[in-house]
Design a protein around this motif. Structure first.
Motif, PDB file in Angstrom:
ATOM      1  N   PRO A   1      -7.873  12.743  -4.754  1.00 46.00           N
ATOM      2  CA  PRO A   1      -8.833  11.842  -4.122  1.00 46.00           C
ATOM      3  C   PRO A   1     -10.175  11.797  -4.848  1.00 46.00           C
ATOM      4  CG  PRO A   1      -8.621  13.840  -2.830  1.00 46.00           C
ATOM      5  CD  PRO A   1      -7.601  13.914  -3.935  1.00 46.00           C
ATOM      6  N   ASN A   2     -10.448  12.770  -5.709  1.00 45.36           N
ATOM      7  CA  ASN A   2     -11.712  12.810  -6.433  1.00 45.36           C
ATOM      8  C   ASN A   2     -11.682  11.931  -7.682  1.00 45.36           C
ATOM      9  OD1 ASN A   2     -14.374  13.845  -7.109  1.00 45.36           O
ATOM     10  ND2 ASN A   2     -13.316  14.948  -8.730  1.00 45.36           N
ATOM     11  N   CYS A   3     -10.741  12.195  -8.592  1.00 45.34           N
ATOM     12  CA  CYS A   3     -10.700  11.458  -9.864  1.00 45.34           C
ATOM     13  C   CYS A   3      -9.617  10.385  -9.890  1.00 45.34           C
ATOM     14  CB  CYS A   3     -10.520  12.420 -11.027  1.00 45.34           C
ATOM     15  SG  CYS A   3      -8.913  13.246 -11.074  1.00 45.34           S
ATOM     16  N   LEU A   4      -8.780  10.331  -8.862  1.00 41.86           N
ATOM     17  CA  LEU A   4      -7.683   9.358  -8.698  1.00 41.86           C
ATOM     18  C   LEU A   4      -6.563   9.524  -9.711  1.00 41.86           C
ATOM     19  CD1 LEU A   4      -9.707   6.117  -7.840  1.00 41.86           C
ATOM     20  CD2 LEU A   4      -8.866   7.875  -6.294  1.00 41.86           C
ATOM     21  N   SER A   5      -6.571  10.608 -10.482  1.00 46.64           N
ATOM     22  CA  SER A   5      -5.500  10.856 -11.448  1.00 46.64           C
ATOM     23  C   SER A   5      -4.281  11.430 -10.747  1.00 46.64           C
ATOM     24  CB  SER A   5      -5.963  11.830 -12.520  1.00 46.64           C
ATOM     25  OG  SER A   5      -7.001  11.261 -13.270  1.00 46.64           O
ATOM     26  N   SER A   6      -3.149  11.325 -11.407  1.00 47.14           N
ATOM     27  CA  SER A   6      -1.891  11.783 -10.845  1.00 47.14           C
ATOM     28  C   SER A   6      -1.048  12.375 -11.968  1.00 47.14           C
ATOM     29  CB  SER A   6      -1.172  10.579 -10.213  1.00 47.14           C
ATOM     30  OG  SER A   6       0.030  10.948  -9.619  1.00 47.14           O
ATOM     31  N   LEU A   7       0.114  12.881 -11.618  1.00 46.63           N
ATOM     32  CA  LEU A   7       1.083  13.340 -12.609  1.00 46.63           C
ATOM     33  C   LEU A   7       2.320  12.473 -12.526  1.00 46.63           C
ATOM     34  CD1 LEU A   7       1.024  17.240 -12.383  1.00 46.63           C
ATOM     35  CD2 LEU A   7      -0.040  15.779 -14.093  1.00 46.63           C
ATOM     36  N   HIS A   8       2.962  12.232 -13.642  1.00 51.01           N
ATOM     37  CA  HIS A   8       4.170  11.423 -13.672  1.00 51.01           C
ATOM     38  C   HIS A   8       5.355  12.310 -13.287  1.00 51.01           C
ATOM     39  CE1 HIS A   8       6.770   8.330 -16.020  1.00 51.01           C
ATOM     40  NE2 HIS A   8       7.012   8.335 -14.731  1.00 51.01           N
ATOM     41  N   VAL A   9       5.574  12.440 -11.984  1.00 49.53           N
ATOM     42  CA  VAL A   9       6.657  13.285 -11.478  1.00 49.53           C
ATOM     43  C   VAL A   9       7.700  12.491 -10.697  1.00 49.53           C
ATOM     44  CG1 VAL A   9       5.304  15.404 -11.427  1.00 49.53           C
ATOM     45  CG2 VAL A   9       5.323  13.924  -9.431  1.00 49.53           C
ATOM     46  N   ASP A  10       7.407  11.235 -10.372  1.00 51.05           N
ATOM     47  CA  ASP A  10       8.316  10.422  -9.549  1.00 51.05           C
ATOM     48  C   ASP A  10       8.906   9.264 -10.339  1.00 51.05           C
ATOM     49  OD1 ASP A  10       7.533  11.996  -7.428  1.00 51.05           O
ATOM     50  OD2 ASP A  10       6.189  10.505  -6.566  1.00 51.05           O
ATOM     51  N   ILE A  11      10.160   8.952 -10.030  1.00 51.70           N
ATOM     52  CA  ILE A  11      10.758   7.698 -10.476  1.00 51.70           C
ATOM     53  C   ILE A  11      10.570   6.687  -9.346  1.00 51.70           C
ATOM     54  CG2 ILE A  11      12.898   6.516 -11.100  1.00 51.70           C
ATOM     55  CD1 ILE A  11      13.762   9.152 -12.474  1.00 51.70           C
ATOM     56  N   GLU A  12      10.945   7.093  -8.136  1.00 57.71           N
ATOM     57  CA  GLU A  12      10.611   6.349  -6.920  1.00 57.71           C
ATOM     58  C   GLU A  12       9.623   7.204  -6.149  1.00 57.71           C
ATOM     59  OE1 GLU A  12      13.478   4.506  -4.481  1.00 57.71           O
ATOM     60  OE2 GLU A  12      14.926   4.305  -6.095  1.00 57.71           O
TER      61      GLU A  12
ATOM     62  N   ASN B   1      -1.193  -7.709   2.351  1.00 57.76           N
ATOM     63  CA  ASN B   1      -1.744  -7.352   3.654  1.00 57.76           C
ATOM     64  C   ASN B   1      -3.211  -6.906   3.569  1.00 57.76           C
ATOM     65  OD1 ASN B   1      -1.500  -4.874   2.435  1.00 57.76           O
ATOM     66  ND2 ASN B   1      -0.127  -3.990   3.943  1.00 57.76           N
ATOM     67  N   GLY B   2      -3.834  -7.002   2.397  1.00 61.89           N
ATOM     68  CA  GLY B   2      -5.236  -6.635   2.226  1.00 61.89           C
ATOM     69  C   GLY B   2      -5.448  -5.186   1.834  1.00 61.89           C
ATOM     70  N   GLU B   3      -4.367  -4.411   1.759  1.00 57.83           N
ATOM     71  CA  GLU B   3      -4.469  -3.005   1.392  1.00 57.83           C
ATOM     72  C   GLU B   3      -4.681  -2.867  -0.118  1.00 57.83           C
ATOM     73  OE1 GLU B   3      -1.884   0.769   2.611  1.00 57.83           O
ATOM     74  OE2 GLU B   3      -0.767  -0.710   1.444  1.00 57.83           O
ATOM     75  N   TRP B   4      -5.572  -1.972  -0.511  1.00 61.09           N
ATOM     76  CA  TRP B   4      -5.821  -1.725  -1.921  1.00 61.09           C
ATOM     77  C   TRP B   4      -4.803  -0.745  -2.467  1.00 61.09           C
ATOM     78  CZ3 TRP B   4     -11.190  -1.448  -4.486  1.00 61.09           C
ATOM     79  CH2 TRP B   4     -11.927  -2.581  -4.156  1.00 61.09           C
ATOM     80  N   ALA B   5      -4.507  -0.875  -3.749  1.00 56.53           N
ATOM     81  CA  ALA B   5      -3.611   0.051  -4.443  1.00 56.53           C
ATOM     82  C   ALA B   5      -4.180   0.318  -5.836  1.00 56.53           C
ATOM     83  CB  ALA B   5      -2.206  -0.528  -4.547  1.00 56.53           C
TER      84      ALA B   5
ATOM     85  N   ASP C   1      -9.028   9.130   2.041  1.00 60.23           N
ATOM     86  CA  ASP C   1     -10.097   9.995   1.533  1.00 60.23           C
ATOM     87  C   ASP C   1     -10.363   9.830   0.037  1.00 60.23           C
ATOM     88  OD1 ASP C   1      -7.712  11.107   0.753  1.00 60.23           O
ATOM     89  OD2 ASP C   1      -8.242  13.154   1.288  1.00 60.23           O
ATOM     90  N   ASP C   2      -9.893   8.744  -0.564  1.00 61.53           N
ATOM     91  CA  ASP C   2     -10.140   8.509  -1.985  1.00 61.53           C
ATOM     92  C   ASP C   2     -11.616   8.205  -2.237  1.00 61.53           C
ATOM     93  OD1 ASP C   2      -7.539   8.970  -2.693  1.00 61.53           O
ATOM     94  OD2 ASP C   2      -7.012   6.868  -2.950  1.00 61.53           O
ATOM     95  N   ASN C   3     -12.092   8.588  -3.413  1.00 62.61           N
ATOM     96  CA  ASN C   3     -13.480   8.415  -3.811  1.00 62.61           C
ATOM     97  C   ASN C   3     -13.820   6.924  -3.918  1.00 62.61           C
ATOM     98  OD1 ASN C   3     -15.900   8.257  -5.265  1.00 62.61           O
ATOM     99  ND2 ASN C   3     -15.399   9.992  -6.560  1.00 62.61           N
ATOM    100  N   PRO C   4     -14.658   6.386  -3.007  1.00 62.09           N
ATOM    101  CA  PRO C   4     -14.952   4.951  -3.035  1.00 62.09           C
ATOM    102  C   PRO C   4     -15.719   4.510  -4.281  1.00 62.09           C
ATOM    103  CG  PRO C   4     -16.269   6.041  -1.347  1.00 62.09           C
ATOM    104  CD  PRO C   4     -15.325   7.063  -1.892  1.00 62.09           C
ATOM    105  N   MET C   5     -16.565   5.382  -4.815  1.00 62.06           N
ATOM    106  CA  MET C   5     -17.309   5.015  -6.025  1.00 62.06           C
ATOM    107  C   MET C   5     -16.377   4.903  -7.229  1.00 62.06           C
ATOM    108  SD  MET C   5     -20.256   4.383  -5.031  1.00 62.06           S
ATOM    109  CE  MET C   5     -21.089   4.163  -6.571  1.00 62.06           C
ATOM    110  N   LYS C   6     -15.400   5.781  -7.317  1.00 60.44           N
ATOM    111  CA  LYS C   6     -14.430   5.708  -8.411  1.00 60.44           C
ATOM    112  C   LYS C   6     -13.586   4.434  -8.276  1.00 60.44           C
ATOM    113  CE  LYS C   6     -12.115   7.504 -11.894  1.00 60.44           C
ATOM    114  NZ  LYS C   6     -12.655   7.686 -13.209  1.00 60.44           N
ATOM    115  N   LEU C   7     -13.176   4.118  -7.050  1.00 58.03           N
ATOM    116  CA  LEU C   7     -12.408   2.882  -6.823  1.00 58.03           C
ATOM    117  C   LEU C   7     -13.206   1.650  -7.246  1.00 58.03           C
ATOM    118  CD1 LEU C   7     -10.824   3.679  -3.354  1.00 58.03           C
ATOM    119  CD2 LEU C   7      -9.578   3.274  -5.480  1.00 58.03           C
ATOM    120  N   MET C   8     -14.484   1.600  -6.851  1.00 56.88           N
ATOM    121  CA  MET C   8     -15.309   0.443  -7.200  1.00 56.88           C
ATOM    122  C   MET C   8     -15.571   0.370  -8.701  1.00 56.88           C
ATOM    123  SD  MET C   8     -15.611  -1.319  -4.560  1.00 56.88           S
ATOM    124  CE  MET C   8     -16.777  -2.512  -5.136  1.00 56.88           C
ATOM    125  N   SER C   9     -15.735   1.511  -9.353  1.00 57.45           N
ATOM    126  CA  SER C   9     -15.964   1.478 -10.802  1.00 57.45           C
ATOM    127  C   SER C   9     -14.736   0.969 -11.540  1.00 57.45           C
ATOM    128  CB  SER C   9     -16.380   2.853 -11.327  1.00 57.45           C
ATOM    129  OG  SER C   9     -15.316   3.758 -11.288  1.00 57.45           O
TER     130      SER C   9
END
Length: 141
Positions: free
Chosen positions: A47-58, A80-84, A103-111
């Motif tokens: 939720p801070n840097c929005l980074s993830s790991l490539h662990v899923d196919i689905e 439906n208006g939801e952000w991704a 709980d994702d960082n709104p400033m990171k999302l906006m940047s």
């Protein structure tokens, strides 16, 4: 291996009906990530840097062998208006879309959302010229 872990590993689509309550440390910013507060049953990015790991196919299946760091490169708005957040794997280049958590960082999302406007694919000095070519005044005051 206990019974629950066997079920996770071998039962098809187990992840779709069972919450993932794994706690992990972000490999990019080193913060502890807990599932609480996300507003979803499948926490898959920091939720801070929005980074993830490539662990899923689905989503949630943990079946990918890549393991590369998924960098947030863009955001988009679903019907439906939801952000991704759109992530790109630094190792294999695969793109994936993940719901924005509560709980994702709104400033990171906006940047990330403003990135195309701050770095257009043409010089800003050409706006006057392009506007004039389209029949407008062309002057920026």
């Amino acid at each position: 291996m206990n019974r629950e872990n066997k079920r996770k590993k071998y039962e098809k689509n187990y992840y779709k009906t069972h919450a993932c309550n794994d706690i992990f440390t972000c490999r990019v910013c080193s913060r502890m990530v807990v599932p609480g507060g996300a507003g979803t049953n499948h926490r898959n990015h920091c939720p801070n840097c929005l980074s993830s790991l490539h662990v899923d196919i689905e989503p949630g299946d943990r079946a990918s062998d890549c393991g590369g760091i998924m960098e947030p490169v863009a955001v988009w708005v679903r019907k439906n208006g939801e952000w991704a957040v759109i992530h790109r794997c630094g190792r294999c280049g695969e793109l994936s879309s993940n719901r924005v958590a509560a709980d994702d960082n709104p400033m990171k999302l906006m940047s990330i959302a403003m990135r195309p406007l701050s770095k257009p694919p043409f010089p800003l000095e050409r706006i006057e010229e392009l506007t004039a070519l389209m029949g407008g005044e062309g002057a920026i005051r």
